[in-house]
Scaffold this motif. Sequence first.
Motif, mmCIF file in Angstrom:
data_model
loop_
_atom_site.group_PDB
_atom_site.id
_atom_site.type_symbol
_atom_site.label_atom_id
_atom_site.label_comp_id
_atom_site.label_asym_id
_atom_site.label_seq_id
_atom_site.Cartn_x
_atom_site.Cartn_y
_atom_site.Cartn_z
ATOM 1 N N ASP A 77 4.084 -5.094 8.855
ATOM 2 C CA ASP A 77 4.323 -3.665 8.711
ATOM 3 C C ASP A 77 3.463 -2.975 9.767
ATOM 4 O OD1 ASP A 77 4.553 -1.007 8.022
ATOM 5 O OD2 ASP A 77 3.669 -1.223 6.025
ATOM 6 N N VAL A 78 4.090 -2.449 10.801
ATOM 7 C CA VAL A 78 3.332 -1.846 11.896
ATOM 8 C C VAL A 78 2.641 -0.554 11.469
ATOM 9 C CG1 VAL A 78 4.650 -2.944 13.747
ATOM 10 C CG2 VAL A 78 5.400 -0.727 12.844
ATOM 11 N N ASN A 79 2.960 -0.066 10.271
ATOM 12 C CA ASN A 79 2.291 1.124 9.748
ATOM 13 C C ASN A 79 1.187 0.794 8.748
ATOM 14 O OD1 ASN A 79 3.799 2.924 11.275
ATOM 15 N ND2 ASN A 79 5.423 3.052 9.725
ATOM 16 N N ALA A 80 0.943 -0.485 8.476
ATOM 17 C CA ALA A 80 -0.059 -0.870 7.468
ATOM 18 C C ALA A 80 -1.446 -0.369 7.841
ATOM 19 C CB ALA A 80 -0.070 -2.382 7.280
ATOM 20 N N LYS A 81 -1.829 -0.528 9.095
ATOM 21 C CA LYS A 81 -3.161 -0.085 9.525
ATOM 22 C C LYS A 81 -3.294 1.428 9.387
ATOM 23 C CE LYS A 81 -6.481 -0.175 13.267
ATOM 24 N NZ LYS A 81 -6.674 -0.226 14.691
ATOM 25 N N ALA A 82 -2.270 2.172 9.821
ATOM 26 C CA ALA A 82 -2.308 3.634 9.721
ATOM 27 C C ALA A 82 -2.377 4.078 8.256
ATOM 28 C CB ALA A 82 -1.095 4.252 10.408
ATOM 29 N N ASN A 83 -1.631 3.394 7.374
ATOM 30 C CA ASN A 83 -1.685 3.737 5.949
ATOM 31 C C ASN A 83 -3.046 3.428 5.353
ATOM 32 O OD1 ASN A 83 0.819 4.920 5.444
ATOM 33 N ND2 ASN A 83 1.817 2.934 5.317
ATOM 34 N N PHE A 84 -3.634 2.291 5.749
ATOM 35 C CA PHE A 84 -4.968 1.957 5.266
ATOM 36 C C PHE A 84 -5.966 3.014 5.711
ATOM 37 C CE2 PHE A 84 -9.112 -0.067 5.913
ATOM 38 C CZ PHE A 84 -9.361 -0.512 4.622
ATOM 39 N N GLU A 85 -5.902 3.365 6.987
ATOM 40 C CA GLU A 85 -6.845 4.346 7.522
ATOM 41 C C GLU A 85 -6.608 5.744 6.947
ATOM 42 O OE1 GLU A 85 -6.479 3.788 11.750
ATOM 43 O OE2 GLU A 85 -7.791 2.035 11.702
ATOM 44 N N MET B 165 0.844 -1.182 0.000
ATOM 45 C CA MET B 165 0.000 0.000 0.000
ATOM 46 C C MET B 165 0.888 1.244 0.000
ATOM 47 S SD MET B 165 -2.093 -1.003 3.378
ATOM 48 C CE MET B 165 -3.749 -0.679 2.925
ATOM 49 N N ALA B 166 0.487 2.217 -0.776
ATOM 50 C CA ALA B 166 1.148 3.505 -0.696
ATOM 51 C C ALA B 166 0.412 4.287 0.376
ATOM 52 C CB ALA B 166 1.063 4.217 -2.038
ATOM 53 N N GLY B 167 1.131 4.961 1.213
ATOM 54 C CA GLY B 167 0.475 5.704 2.273
ATOM 55 C C GLY B 167 1.354 6.800 2.817
ATOM 56 N N LEU B 168 0.877 7.420 3.856
ATOM 57 C CA LEU B 168 1.587 8.527 4.480
ATOM 58 C C LEU B 168 2.802 8.070 5.264
ATOM 59 C CD1 LEU B 168 -1.501 10.471 5.890
ATOM 60 C CD2 LEU B 168 -0.199 10.991 3.828
ATOM 61 N N PHE B 169 2.771 6.830 5.740
ATOM 62 C CA PHE B 169 3.815 6.344 6.629
ATOM 63 C C PHE B 169 4.692 5.337 5.919
ATOM 64 C CE2 PHE B 169 -0.005 7.392 9.020
ATOM 65 C CZ PHE B 169 0.483 8.373 9.869
ATOM 66 N N GLN B 170 5.985 5.416 6.155
ATOM 67 C CA GLN B 170 6.937 4.495 5.550
ATOM 68 C C GLN B 170 6.772 3.097 6.142
ATOM 69 O OE1 GLN B 170 11.011 5.682 6.135
ATOM 70 N NE2 GLN B 170 11.486 5.208 4.008
ATOM 71 N N GLN B 171 6.985 2.075 5.320
ATOM 72 C CA GLN B 171 6.863 0.701 5.789
ATOM 73 C C GLN B 171 7.845 0.459 6.928
ATOM 74 O OE1 GLN B 171 8.226 -2.472 3.162
ATOM 75 N NE2 GLN B 171 6.417 -3.654 3.710
ATOM 76 N N SER B 172 7.389 -0.220 7.971
ATOM 77 C CA SER B 172 8.216 -0.536 9.130
ATOM 78 C C SER B 172 7.917 -1.966 9.569
ATOM 79 C CB SER B 172 7.921 0.453 10.267
ATOM 80 O OG SER B 172 8.683 0.129 11.408
ATOM 81 N N LEU B 173 8.752 -2.916 9.093
ATOM 82 C CA LEU B 173 8.552 -4.332 9.413
ATOM 83 C C LEU B 173 9.141 -4.654 10.778
ATOM 84 C CD1 LEU B 173 9.413 -6.022 5.990
ATOM 85 C CD2 LEU B 173 7.157 -5.592 6.958
ATOM 86 N N LYS B 174 8.306 -5.226 11.648
ATOM 87 C CA LYS B 174 8.742 -5.606 12.989
ATOM 88 C C LYS B 174 8.014 -6.869 13.418
ATOM 89 C CE LYS B 174 9.657 -0.917 14.541
ATOM 90 N NZ LYS B 174 9.316 0.151 15.458
ATOM 91 N N TYR B 175 8.681 -7.660 14.261
ATOM 92 C CA TYR B 175 8.010 -8.786 14.900
ATOM 93 C C TYR B 175 7.229 -8.249 16.088
ATOM 94 C CZ TYR B 175 10.223 -12.527 12.256
ATOM 95 O OH TYR B 175 10.595 -13.387 11.249
ATOM 96 N N VAL B 176 5.935 -8.559 16.113
ATOM 97 C CA VAL B 176 5.078 -8.128 17.213
ATOM 98 C C VAL B 176 4.297 -9.328 17.731
ATOM 99 C CG1 VAL B 176 4.866 -5.731 16.416
ATOM 100 C CG2 VAL B 176 3.247 -7.425 15.613
ATOM 101 N N PRO B 177 3.956 -9.328 19.033
ATOM 102 C CA PRO B 177 3.192 -10.451 19.587
ATOM 103 C C PRO B 177 1.835 -10.591 18.901
ATOM 104 C CG PRO B 177 4.069 -9.072 21.346
ATOM 105 C CD PRO B 177 4.305 -8.347 20.049
ATOM 106 N N CYS B 178 1.447 -11.839 18.657
ATOM 107 C CA CYS B 178 0.151 -12.121 18.032
ATOM 108 C C CYS B 178 -0.744 -12.909 18.983
ATOM 109 C CB CYS B 178 0.354 -12.870 16.721
ATOM 110 S SG CYS B 178 -1.154 -13.167 15.807
ATOM 111 N N ILE B 179 -0.242 -14.052 19.463
ATOM 112 C CA ILE B 179 -0.988 -14.852 20.451
ATOM 113 C C ILE B 179 0.003 -15.400 21.476
ATOM 114 C CG2 ILE B 179 -2.845 -15.527 18.853
ATOM 115 C CD1 ILE B 179 -1.461 -18.311 18.693
ATOM 116 N N PRO B 180 -0.468 -15.706 22.681
ATOM 117 C CA PRO B 180 0.406 -16.389 23.648
ATOM 118 C C PRO B 180 0.678 -17.827 23.195
ATOM 119 C CG PRO B 180 -1.522 -15.418 24.743
ATOM 120 C CD PRO B 180 -1.753 -15.329 23.273
ATOM 121 N N VAL B 181 1.845 -18.350 23.549
ATOM 122 C CA VAL B 181 2.220 -19.714 23.154
ATOM 123 C C VAL B 181 1.183 -20.726 23.635
ATOM 124 C CG1 VAL B 181 3.938 -21.551 23.501
ATOM 125 C CG2 VAL B 181 4.680 -19.232 22.986
ATOM 126 N N GLU B 182 0.598 -20.503 24.824
ATOM 127 C CA GLU B 182 -0.375 -21.472 25.340
ATOM 128 C C GLU B 182 -1.651 -21.516 24.508
ATOM 129 O OE1 GLU B 182 -1.023 -17.800 28.010
ATOM 130 O OE2 GLU B 182 0.728 -18.990 27.546
#
Length: 200
Positions: free
Chosen positions: A173-181, A49-66
């Motif tokens: 991309d932690v900025n994907a949601k902000a770019n979409f919005e 997506m083209a957007g206002l914010f530059q792409q920023s790829l990061k590992y972020v928590p999704c679910i607990p291991v349990e």
Amino acid sequence: KSFVKKVPPAQYPKMKAAVLATLATSAAAFTGQQLPTTFQTKSSTALNMAGLFQQSLKYVPCIPVEQLPKPGTATSGVAGGLAICIAVDPSGSIYALGDKCPPVNQPLSFGKVTAGAIEDPVLGTKFSLKTGEVVGDWCPSGIGKLLGGLFEPVGVPVFPVKKSGANIEVQVDVNAKANFESQYWSGILDAQGKADGKYY
């Protein structure tokens, strides 16, 4: 005294068929184009997506291991504001995909996971766990045959995934949601009432 007439269970299949046929014909009325007789898979496995914010790829928590699902199943989570399907194949390998099944966006995390693929629980399309591309026929189930012909075959996005401490982390991309919005229309009729998004 109730004014609602109860429908006998024997009529449920007929009612479902009537509702689905109405949905399919309504969708067909708005496509405005001839349906193709053969399909080429169009890649949509990346969130570009083209957007206002530059792409920023990061590992972020999704679910607990349990909460990691047992082999052959999947579960849903959220990473960086994106709906993610965490799938575990029968051998125990973990995969992360977008949790929206094309063409109608039902959760992919309700699907059955096999060796190398996850199956859309409603329309029957199988998606590769590694690439997100369509594997085999597009929308092969009963209702899928009706709806699938209205849409071009597309895959789902895939994301790198890893165990990290007590969490399953997904690289997004932690900025994907902000770019979409940032693509939301704002103007005189927006919810705020002002073009700059501020309240009066």
